[in-house]
Design an enzyme around this catalytic site. Sequence first.
Site, PDB file in Angstrom:
ATOM      1  N   SER A  96     -32.973  25.032  42.969  1.00 38.31           N
ATOM      2  CA  SER A  96     -32.249  26.296  43.101  1.00 38.31           C
ATOM      3  C   SER A  96     -32.580  27.332  42.033  1.00 38.31           C
ATOM      4  CB  SER A  96     -30.745  26.028  43.102  1.00 38.31           C
ATOM      5  OG  SER A  96     -30.373  25.346  44.281  1.00 38.31           O
ATOM      6  N   ALA A  97     -33.179  26.923  40.923  1.00 39.08           N
ATOM      7  CA  ALA A  97     -33.571  27.906  39.912  1.00 39.08           C
ATOM      8  C   ALA A  97     -34.556  28.919  40.495  1.00 39.08           C
ATOM      9  CB  ALA A  97     -34.184  27.206  38.698  1.00 39.08           C
TER      10      ALA A  97
END
Length: 629
Positions: free
Chosen positions: A224-225
């Site tokens: 998700s970064a």
Amino acid sequence: MANRRILTLSTALGVLWIASVARVFYIQVVKSSYYSGKAVDQSVRRDVLKPSRGEVFDRSGMKLVANVDEGAGTPQGFRWSRLCPNGRLAGQVLGVVSRDGYGQSGLEMLFDRNLRGTDGWRYVRYDARKRYTPGAEDESTPPVDGTGVRLTLDSRVQEVVEHALERGVERTGAKQGVVIIVEPATGDIVAMANYPFFDPNTRETADREDWKNHAVAMVYEPGSAFKVITSAALLQEHRMRPADTVDGGGGTYQLPAGQVLHDTHPVGRVSFTDALAYSSNIAFAKMSTRLPSLDFYKYIRSFGFGMKTGTTLPSEESGRVQPIGMWSARSGMTIAFGHEISVTPLQMAMAFAAVANNGVLMRPRVVKAWVDANGSVVREEPPRQIRRVISDSTATELRAMMKGVVEYGTAADIRHPSITIAGKTGTAEKIDPKTGKYLHGHFHSSFIGMAPAEHPVFACLVMLDEPTKLKYGGQSAAPIFREILDRVSEERLGWPDHPVTWTQTESVRAIPGGDPVKIALAAQSKKETAGMLLASATSTKSDAGKVIPASYAVPEEAPESQVATSGSSSDRVMPDLHNATLRDALLRMKALAIEVDYQGAGKVREQDPLPGAPLKRGSHCRLQLGWTE
């Protein structure tokens, strides 16, 4: 008869004499130059003169790598000896030198030609017993010493980072970890840490795997970064605005290929900003369809993914971005939330630093200048821009969205009372390199943040490999970021080079369906009830009323079995901790079941109680840390 024998003998002696004279004449006249050369070869030898290898300094001039017992100028018995005065500090970055003086890893290998210098030589005369005759040199060329290098690393920040990383790995049960701190405006690598640590002074006994600098050599799916990169493309292309809404589907969504996507953080219809804060994979999969695949691909490449960063650190990987022609119907969706793409920690750190730097991607810089033996600058290495990846206004807008991640989203536990933080969590299952399939239950967890969010001077990546106790990035990696930020901001540490104005945090953003004030008070009450209202574990400064999440608490006491080895309370005395590193001091005090308060950074300069004082189990000691040049 007698006369004949005399005549024969005389003739023979005459022939021998003539032959001897002829031989002498031949040797001394005809072959004089040949035999003179032979004599010289046997008594004169050409010796190599080794130069002094250039030493390595941090950004403030503190020595990180030094020469000891140096043998430059001696005709025999020369052996390289390099010493890292700070032991393991930045060990993988600095690297090691072989016995014959050649760099084998890290910066020692990268800059070997500059650091090693140029060999000299001289002719030296010896007697028949091979004894050196001083002062008989005929010719010589002096060696040219290597050039020293001043790095962008700050040894004080590096120690803070390594201490926080080690505590974080122990707390989460991770296999290994990486932390990178970047100065966004210059691209300077201020700290780069790898756990397990490596001490170049003990390279003979160290595991060769620990030599690796995983900050550049590790390849992983960012999870998700990577939504920050997707968000940058959506904003820049005007495909989404922060307040635009998207349906999160309640946590379930069927992809075009038939697979069903589930959200760890289920949401309904939320704004773009909230989708980032709550890290909804489904929301980002849907939003990515508004962005043409070719445009998305161009942004991914523009941010530097799929190519080396330009730092030239040894063993740097490029990561992997599939060519656009190989994308499937679902590729754009899955890449949008950090799958089907592999990156290195340094690539992610520099991409986030570009957002912090108002949209300009910098080349990571590890060298500030080259210096001579006196420390005078020979040549400076200026910062270098690579390209603008997004506009200034887009970067500002994106950082404002990223604040929500820390203020009320997946990293809310590290919200700071006085410093605004923009960042993003990431959690992704690892891929088995042999089978290419996901290893269920094995994760890479990360948090990448910057502060102050409005005008960042600090960008930091924290990545943990296989945390077993706390798998999500907000639980495992984010508290490490917070600890580093606290010490860097509170103690200043001489970095950044320019003063920083830490801005006041804005009010808590409203979570859909709730009053922000009530939510904030309820959250504080819940934490206080759980016994998390603690004094700061990183400073002796008064922090009354400061809420610290459980994952950010001080280390647990040593087990009874470990304490017992230290003796009874009657024979337990305060050890001499002067010049000890913080890590060593904490370990020794932990074994004695003594709680520690400390202030500053560096090595122990003052201690209370004094060495030899009697100790009682559970009592406190106070340490003052500092640096000496």
